[in-house]
Design an enzyme around this catalytic site. Structure first.
Site, PDB file in Angstrom:
ATOM      1  N   PRO A   1      42.456   7.620  44.454  1.00  0.00           N
ATOM      2  CA  PRO A   1      43.732   8.090  43.887  1.00  0.00           C
ATOM      3  C   PRO A   1      43.637   9.465  43.226  1.00  0.00           C
ATOM      4  O   PRO A   1      44.594  10.237  43.252  1.00  0.00           O
ATOM      5  CB  PRO A   1      44.069   6.996  42.864  1.00  0.00           C
ATOM      6  CG  PRO A   1      43.445   5.765  43.417  1.00  0.00           C
ATOM      7  CD  PRO A   1      42.171   6.229  44.054  1.00  0.00           C
TER       8      PRO A   1
ATOM      9  N   ILE B   1      42.860   4.296  53.301  1.00  0.00           N
ATOM     10  CA  ILE B   1      41.696   3.975  54.133  1.00  0.00           C
ATOM     11  C   ILE B   1      42.146   3.422  55.489  1.00  0.00           C
ATOM     12  O   ILE B   1      42.681   2.318  55.577  1.00  0.00           O
ATOM     13  CB  ILE B   1      40.775   2.973  53.432  1.00  0.00           C
ATOM     14  CG1 ILE B   1      40.395   3.486  52.032  1.00  0.00           C
ATOM     15  CG2 ILE B   1      39.542   2.717  54.279  1.00  0.00           C
ATOM     16  CD1 ILE B   1      39.792   4.881  52.013  1.00  0.00           C
ATOM     17  N   THR B   2      41.924   4.198  56.535  1.00  0.00           N
ATOM     18  CA  THR B   2      42.250   3.792  57.901  1.00  0.00           C
ATOM     19  C   THR B   2      41.393   2.585  58.303  1.00  0.00           C
ATOM     20  O   THR B   2      40.199   2.539  58.010  1.00  0.00           O
ATOM     21  CB  THR B   2      41.996   4.952  58.868  1.00  0.00           C
ATOM     22  OG1 THR B   2      42.790   6.068  58.479  1.00  0.00           O
ATOM     23  CG2 THR B   2      42.350   4.564  60.295  1.00  0.00           C
TER      24      THR B   2
ATOM     25  N   GLU C   1      34.240  14.619  62.755  1.00  0.00           N
ATOM     26  CA  GLU C   1      35.519  14.011  62.397  1.00  0.00           C
ATOM     27  C   GLU C   1      36.665  15.001  62.590  1.00  0.00           C
ATOM     28  O   GLU C   1      37.715  14.656  63.141  1.00  0.00           O
ATOM     29  CB  GLU C   1      35.494  13.544  60.941  1.00  0.00           C
ATOM     30  CG  GLU C   1      36.832  12.999  60.460  1.00  0.00           C
ATOM     31  CD  GLU C   1      36.806  12.548  59.004  1.00  0.00           C
ATOM     32  OE1 GLU C   1      37.892  12.224  58.470  1.00  0.00           O
ATOM     33  OE2 GLU C   1      35.720  12.521  58.393  1.00  0.00           O
ATOM     34  N   ARG C   2      36.460  16.232  62.157  1.00  0.00           N
ATOM     35  CA  ARG C   2      37.522  17.233  62.260  1.00  0.00           C
ATOM     36  C   ARG C   2      37.773  17.629  63.708  1.00  0.00           C
ATOM     37  O   ARG C   2      38.916  17.887  64.092  1.00  0.00           O
ATOM     38  CB  ARG C   2      37.166  18.435  61.376  1.00  0.00           C
ATOM     39  CG  ARG C   2      37.291  18.087  59.911  1.00  0.00           C
ATOM     40  CD  ARG C   2      36.614  19.042  58.968  1.00  0.00           C
ATOM     41  NE  ARG C   2      36.853  18.587  57.593  1.00  0.00           N
ATOM     42  CZ  ARG C   2      36.160  18.997  56.531  1.00  0.00           C
ATOM     43  NH1 ARG C   2      35.170  19.867  56.680  1.00  0.00           N
ATOM     44  NH2 ARG C   2      36.448  18.528  55.321  1.00  0.00           N
TER      45      ARG C   2
ATOM     46  N   ARG D   1      68.505  17.161  81.301  1.00  0.00           N
ATOM     47  CA  ARG D   1      69.613  17.163  80.348  1.00  0.00           C
ATOM     48  C   ARG D   1      70.595  18.286  80.687  1.00  0.00           C
ATOM     49  O   ARG D   1      70.200  19.430  80.884  1.00  0.00           O
ATOM     50  CB  ARG D   1      69.066  17.346  78.929  1.00  0.00           C
ATOM     51  CG  ARG D   1      70.123  17.520  77.845  1.00  0.00           C
ATOM     52  CD  ARG D   1      70.948  16.280  77.654  1.00  0.00           C
ATOM     53  NE  ARG D   1      71.854  16.438  76.510  1.00  0.00           N
ATOM     54  CZ  ARG D   1      72.844  15.620  76.217  1.00  0.00           C
ATOM     55  NH1 ARG D   1      73.072  14.562  76.996  1.00  0.00           N
ATOM     56  NH2 ARG D   1      73.597  15.813  75.167  1.00  0.00           N
TER      57      ARG D   1
ATOM     58  N   GLY E   1      40.638  16.585  55.650  1.00  0.00           N
ATOM     59  CA  GLY E   1      40.588  17.888  54.988  1.00  0.00           C
ATOM     60  C   GLY E   1      41.854  18.662  55.291  1.00  0.00           C
ATOM     61  O   GLY E   1      42.192  18.904  56.450  1.00  0.00           O
ATOM     62  N   THR E   2      42.595  19.038  54.271  1.00  0.00           N
ATOM     63  CA  THR E   2      43.871  19.718  54.464  1.00  0.00           C
ATOM     64  C   THR E   2      43.692  21.098  55.099  1.00  0.00           C
ATOM     65  O   THR E   2      42.593  21.664  55.097  1.00  0.00           O
ATOM     66  CB  THR E   2      44.596  19.895  53.116  1.00  0.00           C
ATOM     67  OG1 THR E   2      43.807  20.766  52.281  1.00  0.00           O
ATOM     68  CG2 THR E   2      44.804  18.559  52.419  1.00  0.00           C
TER      69      THR E   2
END
Length: 381
Positions: free
Chosen positions: A129, A158-159, A244-245, A270, A366-367
């Site tokens: 948190p 947490i995934t 991971e990234r 369309r 990571g942002t």
């Protein structure tokens, strides 16, 4: 430009994964979105066709192949089918390196066969948190008492948090040591004092179980520590974060490609003012821009995959891939939704779900801001 990343065996594997997705996932995913979770038997079925643990040694049920191209195939097929609820990439791309590279023989025997078969679902608990991208700021503690660590703290976002049987927990064993006081411990389902909170209600990825985890005097055996000594956890995390990234970047480009293809088809059929909306110059210009940027991103990410396989992917390379592709993904999805007009706001159209699912991409792992900081520091200022 022709994509030349994959060999014949990867293309054959893609056919297997695609068939699995069509048969076992696509017909049920909308119900899983309502349920807020994917049933465990899907994991077991995926394990039966070899979708987990490519790098796991053969003696533990894996293929013994360190080739991230197989991981990329799975991510691309999941994204192509809109299957955002399956936490397979977290299992394969994020947790696997910890369980393959940091475990001793006894731990491998205990955990890896179930990892490969889908019997054991995994998660990694970093975020708290009060601590997100700043992993040195975690407050979950692990105090050594004889042959156990006593773990106390809380994790969030947490995934696989509800389904997980094994959770790699980032904990402080020496709060005074900063980065050198972090240790990774594997907490197992059923350990006394380990509990799960809410399956969090997110704006997207509704079928993905994302949970709060609580640790109250959880006695974790020293035999569940990852790595040979205390205090190395932070450096182990830093070593594995580039993969991971990159996994997130692979998903981002696949999502952009998928939504773009769907939008091109929509613009072709369309009608407005007596002709297809694709015939208007503004539509063509928007699609031209998005197609160009997506293809350029694709080739950079493919290059990163080869670098990872060769052991040369740097943290800076991965940070560039992660922030650029995820920001591009949100741009592509948003502008494609605009081209759908009012229909794009209807959840029955895939672009609406893609819009909701995409927003978190620039945040987790990571942002964007943290990725730019990593790159900026590389200049030595």
């Amino acid at each position: 430009m022709e994509r030349d990343l994959f060999d014949e065996e990867h293309l054959l594997f893609r056919e297997t994964v695609s068939e699995f997705m069509t048969r076992e996932v696509a017909p049920h995913h909308s119900q899983w979105e309502k349920d807020g979770i994917v049933p465990r038997d899907v994991w077991k079925k995926a394990g039966q066709i070899g979708m987990f643990g490519f790098s796991v040694p053969e003696e533990y049920g894996g293929s013994g192949i360190k080739d991230f191209r197989y991981n990329a195939v799975i991510v691309e097929e999941l994204i192509g089918k809109g299957a955002s609820g399956l936490g397979f990439s977290l299992h394969n791309d994020v947790v696997a390196p910890y369980l393959v590279d940091l475990t001793d023989d006894e731990q491998k025997q205990r955990w890896l066969p179930g990892f490969v078969s889908g019997e054991l679902i995994t998660a990694i608990a970093m975020t708290e948190p009060g601590a997100g991208s700043d992993l040195q700021g975690v407050r979950t503690s692990a105090v050594r008492e004889g042959d156990h660590y006593v773990v106390n703290g809380q994790k969030t976002f947490i995934t696989n948090g509800i389904n997980a049987d094994l959770v790699v927990v980032v904990a402080k064993t020496d709060p005074s040591a900063g980065a050198r006081g972090v240790t990774l411990l594997v907490v197992e389902r059923g350990m006394e004092g380990f509990s799960r909170g809410r399956n969090l209600d997110k704006i997207g990825m509704k079928a993905q179980d994302t949970a709060e985890l609580f640790f109250e005097n959880v006695r974790v055996p020293v035999a569940n520590r990852l790595g040979p000594e205390d205090g190395q956890g932070f450096f182990q995390l830093m070593n594995n974060l580039p993969q991971e990234r990159l996994s997130i970047a692979v998903a981002a480009v696949a999502a952009a490609e998928t939504v773009l293809a769907q939008t091109v088809e929509y613009c072709r059929t369309r009608q407005a003012f007596g002709r297809s909306i694709g015939s208007f110059q503004n539509t063509r210009f928007v699609l031209a821009e998005l197609a160009t940027e997506t293809e350029i991103a694709r080739h950079y990410v493919d290059k990163c995959i080869l670098a990872l396989n060769a052991g040369t992917l740097t943290a800076v390379d991965a940070a560039k891939a992660k922030w650029w592709t995820t920001e591009l993904q949100t741009k592509v999805v948003d502008r494609c939704l605009q081209l759908h007009g009012g229909y794009g706001y209807m959840t029955e159209y895939p672009v609406a779900k893609a819009w909701l699912d995409s927003r978190v991409q620039t945040i987790y792992g990571g942002t964007t801001e943290i990725m730019k900081e990593i790159i900026g520091r590389s200049f030595g200022f």
